[in-house]
Design an enzyme around this catalytic site. Structure first.
Site, PDB file in Angstrom:
ATOM      1  CB  CYS A  17      -4.128   1.307  -1.725  1.00  0.00           C
ATOM      2  SG  CYS A  17      -3.473   2.254  -3.117  1.00  0.00           S
ATOM      3  CG  ASP A  18      -1.757   0.926   2.362  1.00  0.00           C
ATOM      4  OD1 ASP A  18      -1.664   1.515   1.278  1.00  0.00           O
ATOM      5  OD2 ASP A  18      -0.865   0.938   3.207  1.00  0.00           O
ATOM      6  CE  LYS A  19      -3.645  -0.970   6.472  1.00  0.00           C
ATOM      7  NZ  LYS A  19      -3.224   0.047   5.537  1.00  0.00           N
ATOM      8  CB  SER A  44       3.521   3.838   6.658  1.00  0.00           C
ATOM      9  OG  SER A  44       3.724   3.759   5.265  1.00  0.00           O
TER      10      SER A  44
END
Length: 557
Positions: free
Chosen positions: A121-123, A470
């Protein structure tokens, strides 16, 4: 080649170190093999990471099959969806630096020979890649894969729909029963949320960079192909260690150019700008915001996945995945096919048999959604160093827009006004003091953008912030305004009612305020006190650089 791990496993003087390995049950035979760190972000708080223990086990099996000794190392990971809209989001982007530092720390402190990174996920994805590129060990990324889309009213949906449903409920466009249906139906299982949000953007771009195997970005989390990919990743790292192909041999100026073009073709999250800047910084590759526009001008947008369109990651996978997108770009010579990748082969060799199986999901390059890429960087008197918009998720009628500024000094103030119906068509919502320093942490603004979309205002209202969005945001959502308000940027000098002019095709954003008026306002300007002064976020606020440089840590103080 002398193995790095020899400094802790070989020779008389290393007997104390070996004794500590033996304490954990390692055998002499295992210590005589290359030591491979399997960096897993498994936890029970992130749906994208919930199953990573199984992915990591499959990676370890692959390492063993190829003659190495796998060693699991944990990593933290924030779920952006759960952190959204409260203090938790301040920790998300900032955690990228902790993750990069921890990869560096664990790999060098224990003299590992190579790394398989298991994020999702993401970061977490860019954080791990940054750490690996920094220390330049042989590295393969093996993500956990995307979530399948949910289903409500015979419509495929994903996380963005529930955020938009909240806005619709606030506007009384749906009732509690329908909201509950979205709530229960949008996220059917483990994996990174099913649209081209930040997590899936970065997992796809790891493929584009060449540091992940083909399929990394698109094979669904619950498919058996994901487990096979993980085993192959474990085998692939042994090949890279044997050939001494390191992270920066793969992630370099040529592969970053490939990634930029894939980014534009895919219509990735605007957060990909921050992360590619940060990865390039670790690789020692010069990259600035103007380069994104340069690549966007000549790279067509081929995909409109959610939230820009109705397709999801499983559709992209069935269409042939990232290799199919790359094969379309290669038709017009837009990729460097000679770069080396994590397979040990070149990109050209990896995609030689790739086919676009679903032209309705991946447009042929001759018939793109647009001749320009999915991301644009705007410049003007309120963003002299630039700001970023996911152009492919903006309605055509909002590509140019002019309206009065509605000023808010935090996300909470803005969302309260939106929910109370105080924002009307034509407005330009300005949210400031949410940048890397001012936030601190540069929060995502999915709540405000989704509320506007749910209230059917996304085609008449623009939103500008020195924070970020986002990947699930859609509409004229313009973030990363630099300089940020906390660094004296003109966004901090805007007043209620100032007319903001946005022209995305011309890469322009401008307030109808003269330089003289800005100078006058600056004389009386008093910056608010930082809202967090303690803990590591307090330290982060003091040393984080501009979003225009990827919000990385300053190297000079």
């Amino acid at each position: 080649m002398t193995r790095r791990s020899a400094s802790v496993t070989q020779g008389i003087e290393k007997a104390p170190m070996r004794s500590l390995f033996y304490a954990m049950g390692y055998t002499k035979e295992e210590l005589d093999r290359p030591l491979i760190g399997v960096v897993s972000a498994h936890s029970e708080i992130v749906p994208g990471h919930y199953h990573l223990d199984k992915i990591a086990d499959a990676v370890k099996a692959g390492v063993r099959m190829a003659g190495g000794t796998p060693i699991m190392i944990p990593s933290i990971g924030v779920c952006d969806g759960i952190a959204m809209g409260h203090i938790g989001m301040k920790y998300s982007l900032a955690s990228r630096e902790l993750i990069a530092d921890s990869v560096e720390t664990m790999a060098l402190a224990h003299a590992l020979d190579g790394l398989v990174l298991v994020p999702n996920c993401d970061k977490i994805v860019p954080g791990m890649v940054m750490g690996a590129v920094r220390i330049n060990l042989p590295t393969v990324v093996c993500s956990g894969g995307p979530m399948l889309s949910g289903l409500v009213d015979d419509e495929d949906i994903s996380l963005s729909k529930i955020f938009e449903a909240v806005g619709a409920r606030k506007a009384n466009l749906i009732d509690d029963e329908k909201l509950e249906e979205f709530e229960q139906g949008c996220c059917p299982g483990c994996g990174s949320c099913a649209g081209m949000y930040t997590a899936n953007s970065m997992n796809c771009l790891c493929e584009a960079l060449g540091i992940a195997l083909p399929g990394n970005g698109t094979i669904p989390a619950v498919h058996n192909g994901r487990m096979r990919l993980a085993k192959h990743a474990g085998m692939a790292i042994m090949n890279l260690v044997e050939k001494d192909i390191k992270a920066r041999d793969i992630v370099n100026e040529r592969s970053i150019t490939n990634a930029l073009r894939c980014d534009m073709a895919l219509g990735c999250s605007s957060n990909s700008v921050l992360h590619l800047l940060a990865i390039a910084n670790e690789a020692g590759v010069p990259l600035d915001l103007k380069r994104f526009n340069k690549e966007s001008e000549k790279t067509p947008n081929l995909c409109h996945l959610a939230p820009a369109g109705e397709t999801h990651m499983q559709d992209l996978n069935l269409a042939g995945g990232i290799p199919a997108v790359q094969s379309e770009l290669a038709k017009k010579g837009m990729l460097d096919l000679d770069v080396i990748t994590a397979t040990g082969q070149t990109l050209g060799e990896n995609i030689k048999n790739a086919k676009n199986k679903k032209p309705d999901t991946i447009r042929p390059i001759e018939k793109p959604y647009s001749e320009t890429g999915g991301i644009a960087v705007l410049f003007g008197n309120i963003a002299t160093e630039g700001c970023v918009v996911k152009r492919s998720a903006v309605a055509p009628e909002m590509l140019t827009h002019s309206g009065p500024a509605r000023i808010f000094n935090s996300e909470e103030e803005a969302i309260d006004a939106i929910y109370k119906g105080k924002i009307v068509g034509g407005d330009v919502v300005v949210i400031r003091y949410e940048g890397p320093k001012g936030g601190p942490g540069m929060r995502e603004m999915l709540n405000p953008t989704s509320a506007l979309a749910g209230m059917k205002l996304d085609k008449t209202v623009a939103l500008i912030t020195d924070g970020r969005f986002s990947g699930a945001s859609r509409g004229a959502s313009i973030g990363h305004v630099c300089p940020e308000a906390a660094n004296g940027g003109n966004i901090g000098l805007l007043e209620e009612g100032d007319i903001i002019e946005i022209n995305i095709p011309e890469y322009s954003i401008h307030a109808k305020v003269s330089e003289e008026e800005f100078a006058k306002r600056k004389e009386h300007y008093v910056a608010p006190e930082p809202n967090i002064k303690t803990g590591w976020l307090g330290r982060y606020a003091k040393i984080v650089d501009s979003a225009a440089k990827g919000a990385v840590m300053k190297q000079e103080f």
